[in-house]
Design a protein around this motif. Structure first.
Motif, PDB file in Angstrom:
ATOM      1  N   UNK A 169     -15.497  89.342  83.229  1.00 49.98           N
ATOM      2  CA  UNK A 169     -16.622  89.131  84.145  1.00 49.98           C
ATOM      3  C   UNK A 169     -17.044  90.453  84.780  1.00 49.98           C
ATOM      4  N   UNK A 170     -16.059  91.278  85.152  1.00 53.63           N
ATOM      5  CA  UNK A 170     -16.375  92.581  85.727  1.00 53.63           C
ATOM      6  C   UNK A 170     -17.186  93.415  84.739  1.00 53.63           C
ATOM      7  N   UNK A 171     -16.782  93.416  83.488  1.00 53.42           N
ATOM      8  CA  UNK A 171     -17.501  94.180  82.463  1.00 53.42           C
ATOM      9  C   UNK A 171     -18.911  93.634  82.258  1.00 53.42           C
ATOM     10  N   UNK A 172     -19.052  92.307  82.255  1.00 57.11           N
ATOM     11  CA  UNK A 172     -20.382  91.715  82.085  1.00 57.11           C
ATOM     12  C   UNK A 172     -21.296  92.067  83.253  1.00 57.11           C
ATOM     13  N   UNK A 173     -20.786  91.947  84.452  1.00 50.60           N
ATOM     14  CA  UNK A 173     -21.584  92.281  85.634  1.00 50.60           C
ATOM     15  C   UNK A 173     -21.974  93.756  85.594  1.00 50.60           C
ATOM     16  N   UNK A 174     -21.019  94.613  85.270  1.00 50.40           N
ATOM     17  CA  UNK A 174     -21.316  96.049  85.226  1.00 50.40           C
ATOM     18  C   UNK A 174     -22.405  96.360  84.206  1.00 50.40           C
ATOM     19  N   UNK A 175     -22.373  95.694  83.054  1.00 53.98           N
ATOM     20  CA  UNK A 175     -23.412  95.899  82.037  1.00 53.98           C
ATOM     21  C   UNK A 175     -24.782  95.444  82.538  1.00 53.98           C
ATOM     22  N   UNK A 176     -24.814  94.445  83.406  1.00 60.09           N
ATOM     23  CA  UNK A 176     -26.084  93.861  83.839  1.00 60.09           C
ATOM     24  C   UNK A 176     -26.656  94.504  85.107  1.00 60.09           C
ATOM     25  N   UNK A 177     -25.881  95.286  85.814  1.00 59.97           N
ATOM     26  CA  UNK A 177     -26.356  95.840  87.091  1.00 59.97           C
ATOM     27  C   UNK A 177     -27.671  96.586  86.920  1.00 59.97           C
ATOM     28  N   UNK A 178     -27.677  97.596  86.061  1.00 62.66           N
ATOM     29  CA  UNK A 178     -28.874  98.432  85.906  1.00 62.66           C
ATOM     30  C   UNK A 178     -30.012  97.702  85.198  1.00 62.66           C
ATOM     31  N   UNK A 179     -29.689  96.842  84.259  1.00 61.15           N
ATOM     32  CA  UNK A 179     -30.729  96.177  83.476  1.00 61.15           C
ATOM     33  C   UNK A 179     -31.312  94.943  84.146  1.00 61.15           C
ATOM     34  N   UNK A 180     -30.477  94.165  84.820  1.00 63.90           N
ATOM     35  CA  UNK A 180     -30.915  92.865  85.333  1.00 63.90           C
ATOM     36  C   UNK A 180     -30.955  92.748  86.853  1.00 63.90           C
ATOM     37  N   UNK A 181     -29.984  93.328  87.525  1.00 68.29           N
ATOM     38  CA  UNK A 181     -29.873  93.083  88.962  1.00 68.29           C
ATOM     39  C   UNK A 181     -30.679  94.064  89.808  1.00 68.29           C
ATOM     40  N   UNK A 182     -30.454  95.357  89.618  1.00 65.66           N
ATOM     41  CA  UNK A 182     -31.141  96.341  90.469  1.00 65.66           C
ATOM     42  C   UNK A 182     -32.666  96.295  90.350  1.00 65.66           C
ATOM     43  N   UNK A 183     -33.235  96.084  89.155  1.00 63.11           N
ATOM     44  CA  UNK A 183     -34.695  96.040  89.073  1.00 63.11           C
ATOM     45  C   UNK A 183     -35.317  94.841  89.795  1.00 63.11           C
ATOM     46  N   UNK A 184     -34.514  93.862  90.172  1.00 61.17           N
ATOM     47  CA  UNK A 184     -35.039  92.649  90.792  1.00 61.17           C
ATOM     48  C   UNK A 184     -34.812  92.558  92.286  1.00 61.17           C
ATOM     49  N   UNK A 185     -34.383  93.659  92.892  1.00 58.18           N
ATOM     50  CA  UNK A 185     -34.215  93.711  94.339  1.00 58.18           C
ATOM     51  C   UNK A 185     -34.814  95.016  94.854  1.00 58.18           C
ATOM     52  N   UNK A 186     -35.142  95.025  96.134  1.00 61.09           N
ATOM     53  CA  UNK A 186     -35.561  96.267  96.782  1.00 61.09           C
ATOM     54  C   UNK A 186     -34.278  97.002  97.171  1.00 61.09           C
ATOM     55  N   UNK A 187     -34.095  98.198  96.637  1.00 58.65           N
ATOM     56  CA  UNK A 187     -32.834  98.927  96.817  1.00 58.65           C
ATOM     57  C   UNK A 187     -33.013 100.069  97.806  1.00 58.65           C
ATOM     58  N   UNK A 188     -32.087 100.144  98.751  1.00 54.78           N
ATOM     59  CA  UNK A 188     -31.969 101.310  99.621  1.00 54.78           C
ATOM     60  C   UNK A 188     -30.610 101.933  99.359  1.00 54.78           C
ATOM     61  N   UNK A 189     -30.569 103.246  99.495  1.00 53.32           N
ATOM     62  CA  UNK A 189     -29.382 104.026  99.170  1.00 53.32           C
ATOM     63  C   UNK A 189     -28.896 104.732 100.434  1.00 53.32           C
ATOM     64  N   UNK A 190     -27.585 104.742 100.607  1.00 52.49           N
ATOM     65  CA  UNK A 190     -26.970 105.514 101.677  1.00 52.49           C
ATOM     66  C   UNK A 190     -26.356 106.752 101.039  1.00 52.49           C
ATOM     67  N   UNK A 191     -26.647 107.903 101.635  1.00 56.64           N
ATOM     68  CA  UNK A 191     -26.033 109.121 101.122  1.00 56.64           C
ATOM     69  C   UNK A 191     -25.554 109.986 102.272  1.00 56.64           C
ATOM     70  N   UNK A 192     -24.520 110.733 101.995  1.00 59.19           N
ATOM     71  CA  UNK A 192     -23.947 111.682 102.957  1.00 59.19           C
ATOM     72  C   UNK A 192     -23.883 113.029 102.247  1.00 59.19           C
ATOM     73  N   UNK A 193     -24.534 113.992 102.823  1.00 61.74           N
ATOM     74  CA  UNK A 193     -24.520 115.324 102.226  1.00 61.74           C
ATOM     75  C   UNK A 193     -25.088 115.357 100.825  1.00 61.74           C
TER      76      UNK A 193
END
Length: 123
Positions: free
Chosen positions: A38-62
């Motif tokens: 399941x972890x591998x399936x989710x990881x494969x789908x993050x960039x293709x299926x999940x992230x494009x369907x939400x408004x994403x904000x990023x936290x960065x330090x330095x």
């Protein structure tokens, strides 16, 4: 490197590999209940299926990505923080299943009282 964390919109698909790295760090540190397939399936789908369907904000330090959140329809759908970043949150509740109906608990969190997170700037 200062304590300040900058919050900004994602740079889009070109940044997805960094977000997947943060996801993996967070999941490896906290989701020992997640089956490897399941972890591998989710990881494969993050960039293709999940992230494009939400408004994403990023936290960065330095200039380094340390977390991200995704929202849709006024609801926080995902929040992942690099396992090495302490952000002052505490667990306030738990769901026994995820939104896919898989038996993976979701943690509900709130900002803790132990000094809170580092200062945040929206850039």
């Amino acid at each position: 490197m200062g304590r300040d964390i900058d919050i900004r919109e994602t740079h889009g698909a070109m940044e997805y590999p960094q977000l997947v790295r943060v996801w993996r760090s967070a999941v490896d540190a906290t989701h020992d209940f997640l089956a490897d397939d399941h972890k591998a399936e989710i990881e494969r789908r993050i960039a293709a299926d999940y992230l494009p369907n939400v408004a994403v904000v990023v936290a960065e330090r330095g200039g380094v990505v340390v977390g991200f959140a995704g929202t849709a329809a006024g609801k926080l759908e995902m929040l992942f923080v690099d396992a090495h970043l302490h952000a002052g949150f505490s667990i306030t509740g738990r769901s026994s299943m995820d939104d896919q109906g898989w038996p993976y608990p979701l943690l509900h969190m709130a900002l803790g009282e132990d000094g809170g997170p580092p200062p945040v700037r929206k850039v």
